[in-house]
Design a protein around this motif. Structure first.
Motif, short mmCIF file in Angstrom:
data_model
loop_
_atom_site.label_atom_id
_atom_site.label_comp_id
_atom_site.label_asym_id
_atom_site.label_seq_id
_atom_site.Cartn_x
_atom_site.Cartn_y
_atom_site.Cartn_z
N SER A 180 0.97 -1.32 -0.10
CA SER A 180 -0.07 -0.33 -0.02
C SER A 180 1.06 1.47 -0.16
CB SER A 180 -0.66 -0.35 1.55
OG SER A 180 -1.98 1.10 1.28
N CYS A 183 1.09 2.60 -2.88
CA CYS A 183 0.30 2.83 -4.18
C CYS A 183 -1.03 2.94 -4.49
CB CYS A 183 -0.43 1.16 -4.88
SG CYS A 183 -0.38 0.01 -3.81
N HIS A 184 -1.53 3.59 -3.04
CA HIS A 184 -3.32 3.77 -2.15
C HIS A 184 -2.50 4.15 -1.06
CE1 HIS A 184 -6.05 3.67 -5.64
NE2 HIS A 184 -5.63 2.50 -6.21
N VAL A 199 -10.70 4.11 3.11
CA VAL A 199 -11.47 3.49 2.41
C VAL A 199 -12.23 3.74 1.34
CG1 VAL A 199 -10.45 1.12 3.43
CG2 VAL A 199 -13.00 1.74 3.29
N ARG A 404 -8.28 -1.06 -5.97
CA ARG A 404 -6.86 -1.88 -5.38
C ARG A 404 -5.99 -2.80 -6.04
NH1 ARG A 404 -5.25 1.04 -0.67
NH2 ARG A 404 -7.47 1.80 0.43
N GLN A 410 -5.81 -4.50 1.36
CA GLN A 410 -6.84 -2.86 2.34
C GLN A 410 -6.96 -3.68 3.56
OE1 GLN A 410 -9.46 -0.80 0.33
NE2 GLN A 410 -11.19 -1.68 1.79
N SER A 531 -11.35 -4.19 -2.49
CA SER A 531 -11.35 -3.36 -2.11
C SER A 531 -12.93 -2.50 -2.17
CB SER A 531 -11.79 -2.51 -4.03
OG SER A 531 -10.03 -2.68 -4.67
#
Length: 758
Positions: A180, A183-184, A199, A404, A410, A531
């Motif tokens: 994570s 990326c997110h 989220v 995702r 997540q 996701s």
């Protein structure tokens, strides 16, 4: 914009016979075991096997074949009959293997036995599990826990992740970076700030009720192809889709459903995007601000004419703060600036915004095209501004939905994989397990890299993934990596990270998710979160690739037992014997999210763990959803200059993250190679280059470090002027470790300043 006829491109639709060909070619290479067909039949279904590829949601009523091309490739890759045995390692030195390409390393097949790196011979040699665990425990006990890093990729189950995070904290640190961070994490930071949830707010059912879907910097055709099924269904019922992406991705242009005989046997396909706008890399803040200006203007016009609102004024008054400041900023921003920074015309932006105005319920979906920028945080907060204007958060058929990548990235955060102690119920863990958890902030991916470069990190344990290949600053990182005392890699196949070793190094092979995980209590199921915040059970049924493999749960427990003092409240052996007892422990730590966990493991469609923002409960500093003002109109971290390009790193149709399945990126018309630079034909001409010319790219970041990647062939491609594309992870050496989102420290891989060396 270039004329498409002058560029490399794919003329077909996503899906269809092209997808079937891609699956067939992968099957020929991997030569999978006979059980693969039954596994594919069970994939993403209740009491079946959850795909190890993307994290897109699993429907309660699945299709007959609930997998996509990349999901099938991932399963074929895992169930290959190819084997990477001790005999292979006896024939090749690690130095020799460093010269192999990523694809060739993984094509050696599944790892079969635990291996120890022998520096005297520069080879991996077999060892026993007891030897490996004892040596790892001895090394960790000799080190300061703060000097060690426990990394996890996004594939490990909730059960493994919970134990791994507990192991780290019992040992004495919060150094728990994960994928994570690459990326997110920008999502987790930005959405937490403005809506109180780290989220997205959507569930799968929302796609059946929305009037419009807006995509920003996300490519479902490559990264989450199962999403194309609900998109196709949405379009057929009248939903309009608008896409903002520098690259014209086939999956968001048209889709031919491989499960539809009519579409497979006729030229018929479904047009996906009503409007497709190729925004410049880093130009999303400007484009979204332009949409906000149009929505505000539409509000004024509608009120003046009909005394009716375009904005959801009740929602804004009751649920938000900061509206007037945001509005003043949008009003003060000129259209000339918006057009210059976005690379789009005012007319195109207003057309997109008008679709938003006309849609009662709208969903926005985004990917790393927004998160992996120096000002990615402001990409997401500006996007949230737009969604708050019409109350499109917290009601059916509307919301924000980040897409995702890894299948449980997540979920790992949900059960404790975090370097941020404030996100973990440490007091609960202290009471539950009778210890004093560390309270200091741990190392994320960038901080771990910096620690390794500075010689402060002495040990690295990798729970899956290909960390050394996935991170920025690759040349310097590999040079520093070998100075660590201990490196441990838990994996199913050989990759580049396994060849860059510390003084003491172990390669530990684990079961794949599709394989039977037989423990003392019988065959074990594991769980993961998608996701859309739904948790699913997964049960593997294939014979393991080797009798020497252990599950990830067993490997984590084995290392922990060898490292930590015995604790009667921490029953490692009982947990390994029966994963239901781990789920009981998770439920005790997180009772609001995981109550009755074992009873809900195989809930059709997964069980929803909830989202406060979806209920319009705003866990923000103000107690309301927050309008914000961006810090500028561009998300890249540099100014334009003659000869300086914005590099966008790409994934091909034939890969998943760092895993390369083959050399066919058919959705972009690139075959047989990954060593390419995609450029607008006008940029090629202006730079004095020609199609097919071999060039190098060098970083133009303003520091004194020389970063260069060569051997790249110029290919004309439909891109905005000044933007070029090349493949990840091959371009990672060009990204400085310090070049990242200012708030989340996610590497800014979607807008890297580079120059061409002809």
């Amino acid at each position: 914009m270039a004329d498409e006829d002058d560029t490399v491109h794919y003329t077909g639709s996503e899906g269809g016979w092209g997808s079937m060909r891609g699956i067939f070619e992968t099957a020929l290479r991997e030569r999978p075991r006979p059980g693969v067909l039954d596994t594919l039949r069970r994939q993403n279904k209740v009491e079946g096997f959850m795909c190890v590829s993307c994290a897109w949601g699993k429907p309660a009523k699945p299709h007959a074949f609930e997998f996509c091309e990349n999901g099938a490739k991932a399963t074929l890759w895992e169930l290959t009959t190819l084997r990477c045995t001790p005999d292979f390692f006896a024939q090749h030195t690690v130095t020799e293997l460093k010269g192999w390409k990523d694809y060739d390393l993984e094509q050696t097949g599944r790892l079969t036995q635990p291996m120890r790196y022998d520096s005297a011979t520069d080879k991996y040699v077999p060892c026993s599990w007891e030897e490996a665990f004892t040596a790892i425990g001895t090394e960790l006990k000799a080190l300061d826990p703060g000097s060690t890093v426990f990394y996890s990729s996004g594939r490990a189950s909730l059960e493994t992740s919970y134990l791994y995070a507990l192991f780290a904290r019992l040992y004495g640190h919060n150094n728990l970076p994960d994928s994570s961070n690459m990326c997110h994490e920008t999502t987790s930071v930005a959405l937490k700030e403005v809506i109180g949830s780290p989220v997205g707010t959507c569930v799968l059912d929302d796609l059946e009720h929305c009037d419009a879907i807006f995509f920003f910097g996300q490519n479902p055709g490559t990264n989450s192809p199962r999403l194309l099924h609900p998109l196709q269904e949405a379009v057929k019922r009248g939903c309009r889709i608008v896409t903002f992406n520098p690259i014209r991705e086939t999956g968001l242009v048209s889709f031919k459903n491989p499960q539809s005989p009519v579409e497979m046997l006729t030229p018929k396909s479904t047009k996906i995007s009503t409007l497709y706008l190729q925004v410049k890399a880093g130009g999303d803040i400007a484009a979204i601000t332009g949409m906000i200006k149009h929505v505000l203007a539409a509000e004024e016009a509608k009120w003046a004419k009909d005394q009716q609102h375009v904005l959801d004024m009740d929602f804004i008054a009751q649920h938000t703060a900061g509206f007037e400041e945001m509005k003043a900023h949008a009003d003060a921003t000129s259209w000339d600036q918006i057009e210059a920074e976005s690379g789009l015309s005012r007319a195109d932006i207003e057309e997109a915004a008008q679709i938003y105005v006309e849609s009662e319920k709208a969903i926005c979906m985004y990917g790393m095209g927004l998160t992996q920028h120096v000002h990615g945080f402001h990409n997401l907060t500006t996007l949230t501004n737009l969604w708050l204007l019409r109350g499109n958060i917290g009601r059916q058929g509307a919301g924000i939905s980040p897409v995702r990548g890894h299948s449980n990235v997540q979920g790992q955060r949900t059960v404790g994989i975090s370097e941020k102690p404030e996100l973990v119920p440490l007091d609960k863990l202290a009471d539950q397990y009778g210890f004093a958890p560390p309270r200091d902030h741990g190392l994320n991916t960038v901080a771990a890299c910096q620690g390794i470069l500075e010689g402060k990190v002495k040990a690295f344990i990798g729970l899956g993934g290909n960390f050394v290949r996935a991170i920025p600053e690759q040349a310097a990182m590999e040079e520093a990596w070998v100075k660590m005392r201990l490196t441990v890699q838990i994996a199913t196949k050989l990759n580049r990270s396994h060849l860059i070793n510390g003084e003491v190094a172990y390669l530990l092979p684990c079961l794949g998710r599709s394989e039977t995980d037989m423990q003392a209590g019988g065959a074990q199921a594991v769980t993961m979160e998608d996701s859309l915040s739904c948790v699913h059970g997964s049960l593997g049924k294939n014979t393991p690739a080797s009798r020497h493999l252990k599950s990830e749960v067993a490997i984590v427990a084995g290392m922990a037992k060898a490292t930590l003092a015995p604790n009667a409240k921490v029953p490692w052996d009982r947990w390994v014997g029966d994963y239901a007892t781990i789920r009981d422990a998770i439920a005790e730590t997180y009772p609001d999210l995981f109550h009755d966990f074992n009873d809900r493991v195989f809930t059709p469609g997964g069980f929803y763990k909830g989202n406060a923002a979806r209920e319009r409960v705003w866990k923000t500093k103000s107690g309301k959803a927050q309008f914000t003002v961006p810090n500028g109109m561009r998300s890249i971290g540099f100014d334009d200059a003659p000869g300086r390009f914005r590099l966008i790193t790409l994934r091909s149709n034939d890969q998943f993250n760092t895993t390369i399945y083959g050399y066919s990126d058919r959705l972009r018309g690139v075959e047989g190679t990954r060593d390419v630079v995609l450029m607008n034909p006008k940029d090629i001409a202006e730079a004095g280059l020609r199609e097919g010319q071999v060039i190098a790219l060098k970083t133009d970041a303003g520091d004194d470090v020389h970063r260069q990647v060569g051997g790249l062939t110029v290919m004309p491609f439909l891109l905005p002027r000044g933007c070029i594309g090349a493949y990840y992870p091959e371009m990672n050496p060009l990204i400085p470790v310090w070049y990242h989102d200012e708030a989340s420290q996610v590497p800014a891989a979607k807008g890297v300043p580079v120059r061409i060396v002809a």
